[in-house]
Design an enzyme around this catalytic site. Structure first.
Site, PDB file in Angstrom:
ATOM      1  CG  HIS A   1       1.457  -1.685 -15.379  1.00 15.83           C
ATOM      2  ND1 HIS A   1       1.179  -2.966 -14.924  1.00 15.83           N
ATOM      3  CD2 HIS A   1       2.456  -1.810 -16.285  1.00 15.83           C
ATOM      4  CE1 HIS A   1       1.978  -3.820 -15.544  1.00 15.83           C
ATOM      5  NE2 HIS A   1       2.762  -3.150 -16.372  1.00 15.83           N
TER       6      HIS A   1
ATOM      7  CG  ASN B   1       1.205   3.446  -5.826  1.00 21.80           C
ATOM      8  OD1 ASN B   1       1.501   4.500  -6.371  1.00 21.80           O
ATOM      9  ND2 ASN B   1       1.854   2.313  -6.044  1.00 21.80           N
TER      10      ASN B   1
ATOM     11  N   GLY C   1       0.763  -1.253   0.000  1.00 20.71           N
ATOM     12  CA  GLY C   1       0.000   0.000   0.000  1.00 20.71           C
ATOM     13  C   GLY C   1       0.788   1.293   0.000  1.00 20.71           C
TER      14      GLY C   1
HETATM   15  C1  GRF Z   1       3.080  -0.897  -7.651  1.00 18.99           C
HETATM   16  O1  GRF Z   1       4.328  -1.084  -8.258  1.00 18.99           O
HETATM   17  C2  GRF Z   1       2.019  -0.684  -8.682  1.00 18.99           C
HETATM   18  O2  GRF Z   1       2.474  -0.042  -9.828  1.00 18.99           O
HETATM   19  C3  GRF Z   1       1.611  -2.102  -9.031  1.00 18.99           C
HETATM   20  O3  GRF Z   1       1.679  -2.802  -7.820  1.00 18.99           O
HETATM   21  C4  GRF Z   1       2.598  -2.165  -6.947  1.00 18.99           C
HETATM   22  C5  GRF Z   1       1.848  -1.833  -5.715  1.00 18.99           C
HETATM   23  O4  GRF Z   1       2.659  -1.306  -4.699  1.00 18.99           O
HETATM   24  N1  GRF Z   1       0.297  -2.121  -9.639  1.00 18.99           N
HETATM   25  P1  GRF Z   1       2.019  -0.701  -3.397  1.00 18.99           P
HETATM   26  O5  GRF Z   1       1.129  -1.781  -2.778  1.00 18.99           O
HETATM   27  O6  GRF Z   1       1.219   0.502  -3.796  1.00 18.99           O
HETATM   28  O7  GRF Z   1       3.181  -0.367  -2.518  1.00 18.99           O
END
Ligand code: GRF
Length: 209
Positions: free
Chosen positions: A113, A18, A16
């Site tokens: 992504h 992001n 998490g």
């Molecule tokens: C990120 O690299 C995103 O681009 C991909 O999955 C990963 C998620 O990371 N879809 P986080 O859980 O947000 O740290």
């Protein structure tokens, strides 16, 4: 729409970072939205912990409790509809959403992504980039359609690939950019600034809310 009335549902499966970037950007006033719910298909996702710490509602949906993918997706949709979310943000959500879900939330689901799509869709993306030998990679925020990692591109950011990189070092460099462009893309949607035509996204001037 007044500031902060725009409701987001965030779908997660993992650590998490992001989600954290979205939370932090809301807190620092650069994203005028509210996270209505964080939904996870993994009970122990660190993302859920991050949300709880901020008093954000979390829901864990256990895929094993549902007859199949369709039923799981329907439960997910019910949770999002119950909170009348304006946008669904996939943030490290590791399941593929079925066509019924996508149609129900048409134009309202976005994803981040870690590659410059259409290069390297799918999984193990950084390794794919290294194996191919590209000199630049990056990340893409895109609308989600029925094809995996193939919806209209909203924002992208580029990073160099260094000869000494491994998948982890490249992922870290890309992640820094993810945390910048994901909240920025959401804010553009909040401001109703995106126009899509023939799968091409263009940016309008901010439309008064
Ligand atoms: C990120 O690299 C995103 O681009 C991909 O999955 C990963 C998620 O990371 N879809 P986080 O859980 O947000 O740290």
């Amino acid at each position: 729409m007044t500031s902060g009335n725009f409701k987001i549902g965030v779908l997660v499966s993992g650590r998490g970072t992001n989600l954290q970037a979205i939370i932090d950007t809301i807190e620092n006033g650069e994203l005028n939205a509210r996270i209505a719910v964080v939904l996870s298909n993994k009970k122990d996702a660190l993302a859920l912990e991050r949300a709880r710490k901020k008093g954000i509602e979390t829901v864990f949906l256990d895929p094993r409790q549902y007859a199949g993918k369709k039923e799981f997706d329907r439960a997910l949709a019910r949770e999002l509809e119950a909170r009348q979310v304006d946008l669904v943000c996939l943030a490290g959500y590791m399941r593929i959403l079925g066509p019924e879900f996508i149609r129900k939330f048409e134009g309202k689901v976005i994803n981040i992504h870690p590659s410059l799509l259409p290069a390297f869709p799918g999984l193990d993306v950084q390794q794919q980039a290294l194996d191919y030998g590209v000199k630049f990679s990056g990340c893409t925020v895109h609308f989600v359609n029925e094809e995996v990692d193939a919806g209209p591109v909203i924002l992208q950011a580029v990073v160099p690939v260094h000869p000494s990189d491994n998948a982890e070092t490249l992922a870290e460099r890309i992640l820094i950019q993810e945390h910048l462009i994901y909240p920025r893309a959401i804010q553009m949607i909040v401001e109703n600034r995106l126009h899509i035509e023939n799968r091409k996204v263009s940016y309008k001037e901010s439309v008064s809310q």
